[in-house]
Design an enzyme around this catalytic site. Structure first.
Site, PDB file in Angstrom:
ATOM      1  N   ASP A  25       0.792  -1.248   0.000  1.00 48.62           N
ATOM      2  CA  ASP A  25       0.000   0.000   0.000  1.00 48.62           C
ATOM      3  C   ASP A  25       0.823   1.297   0.000  1.00 48.62           C
ATOM      4  O   ASP A  25       0.460   2.273   0.678  1.00 48.62           O
ATOM      5  CB  ASP A  25      -0.962   0.015   1.198  1.00 48.62           C
ATOM      6  CG  ASP A  25      -1.941  -1.143   1.185  1.00 48.62           C
ATOM      7  OD1 ASP A  25      -1.876  -1.959   0.247  1.00 48.62           O
ATOM      8  OD2 ASP A  25      -2.754  -1.238   2.120  1.00 48.62           O
ATOM      9  N   LYS A 130      -6.711  -4.897  -3.038  1.00 42.34           N
ATOM     10  CA  LYS A 130      -7.369  -5.524  -1.886  1.00 42.34           C
ATOM     11  C   LYS A 130      -8.379  -4.562  -1.266  1.00 42.34           C
ATOM     12  O   LYS A 130      -8.109  -3.370  -1.141  1.00 42.34           O
ATOM     13  CB  LYS A 130      -6.320  -5.965  -0.854  1.00 42.34           C
ATOM     14  CG  LYS A 130      -5.462  -4.848  -0.285  1.00 42.34           C
ATOM     15  CD  LYS A 130      -4.351  -5.435   0.557  1.00 42.34           C
ATOM     16  CE  LYS A 130      -3.494  -4.403   1.229  1.00 42.34           C
ATOM     17  NZ  LYS A 130      -4.161  -3.563   2.224  1.00 42.34           N
ATOM     18  N   CYS A 163      -2.063  -2.465   7.859  1.00 43.05           N
ATOM     19  CA  CYS A 163      -2.044  -3.400   6.730  1.00 43.05           C
ATOM     20  C   CYS A 163      -0.841  -4.327   6.734  1.00 43.05           C
ATOM     21  O   CYS A 163      -0.944  -5.485   6.298  1.00 43.05           O
ATOM     22  CB  CYS A 163      -2.150  -2.633   5.419  1.00 43.05           C
ATOM     23  SG  CYS A 163      -3.771  -1.854   5.244  1.00 43.05           S
TER      24      CYS A 163
HETATM   25  N1  TIU Z   1      -2.592   0.344   4.316  1.00 45.15           N
HETATM   26  C1  TIU Z   1      -3.052   0.623   5.529  1.00 45.15           C
HETATM   27  O1  TIU Z   1      -2.383   0.444   6.535  1.00 45.15           O
HETATM   28  N2  TIU Z   1      -4.338   1.168   5.614  1.00 45.15           N
HETATM   29  C2  TIU Z   1      -4.732   2.022   6.604  1.00 45.15           C
HETATM   30  O2  TIU Z   1      -5.865   2.480   6.617  1.00 45.15           O
HETATM   31  N3  TIU Z   1      -3.818   2.354   7.536  1.00 45.15           N
HETATM   32  C3  TIU Z   1      -3.928   3.296   8.521  1.00 45.15           C
HETATM   33  O3  TIU Z   1      -3.038   3.352   9.366  1.00 45.15           O
HETATM   34  N4  TIU Z   1      -4.956   4.124   8.528  1.00 45.15           N
END
Ligand code: TIU
Length: 228
Positions: A25, A130, A163
């Protein structure tokens, strides 16, 4: 022959041919202003420290000819894959699907949803879209790993306690051995970064290993990989 990285809680051994670099991500929506991360009230600059070391690790995997997989969190344009519990959670300044300066927040195909230029996937590198925090839920990630014969994951990206953690926990339960790179993972919260990494390696490596990229890079040269 296997390669070995000095890690916490002990040496992480892996076969390069059955190991994938997983980059979680590293999207504009999390790493740049005006995206999902900032709408949640976070300072995105903390995540940007991850970019230079992760670029070096990505280059090493590419030069050694090893598997690289990118993930992106986000939703289809009609948000049919976004549970109401996720959509309505909290008091963000913009909700998932709302129009923002970088396009609709966390929606596939929008500029903000895509991976930052510094870590852009190359043609042929798998990109897993995802809908959730984990990389296995609602995706083909697991079957793609099986198809490639992957058994070990070098896990990087953001955010460490969300994530990255969810993915490593899911992977560990499925039998994958996970090395998490401490300087190539990032959190909006320094205290969660420290605790998140400590949780992984505690109790004898309860769901993985942790090491800095400086411990991995010397064993990942094309010569070392070819000799392994
Ligand atoms: N990729 C991921 O960690 N999504 C989130 O929403 N993380 C946050 O820390 N908000």
């Amino acid at each position: 022959m296997t390669l070995t990285v000095e890690a916490d809680p002990g040496p992480f051994t892996f076969d390069a041919a059955t190991t994938a670099l997983v980059i979680i991500d590293m999207q504009r929506d999390f790493c740049e202003p005006d995206g999902f991360g900032e709408t949640l009230g976070n300072d995105v600059s903390l995540l940007r420290t991850v970019i230079p070391p992760l670029q070096a690790v990505l280059t090493a995997f590419r030069e050694a000819g090893l598997t690289v997989i990118h993930t992106r969190e986000g939703h289809v344009p009609d948000l049919s894959d976004c549970p109401p519990a996720k959509l309505n959670r909290g008091e963000p300044s913009l909700r998932i699907g709302d129009p923002g300066p970088k396009g609709r927040i966390l929606v596939r195909g929008e500029y903000g949803h895509d991976i930052i230029d510094e870590l852009a996937p190359l043609p042929g590198e798998l990109v897993v879209d995802k809908p959730g925090k984990g990389s296995f839920h609602g995706t083909t990630f697991g079957t793609e790993l099986e198809a490639r014969g992957i058994t070990s994951l070098v896990v990087t990206g953001v955010t460490t306690e969300v994530c990255v953690h969810t993915t490593v926990r899911e992977a560990n339960d499925r039998g994958y051995e996970c090395l998490v790179l401490s300087d190539c993972t990032g959190s909006y919260f320094p205290e969660f970064q420290a605790a998140g990494l400590a949780m992984i390696a505690a109790q004898g490596g309860i769901f993985g290993w942790v090491a800095p990229s400086s411990a991995l890079l010397p064993v990942l040269t094309p010569a070392e990989v070819a000799a392994s």
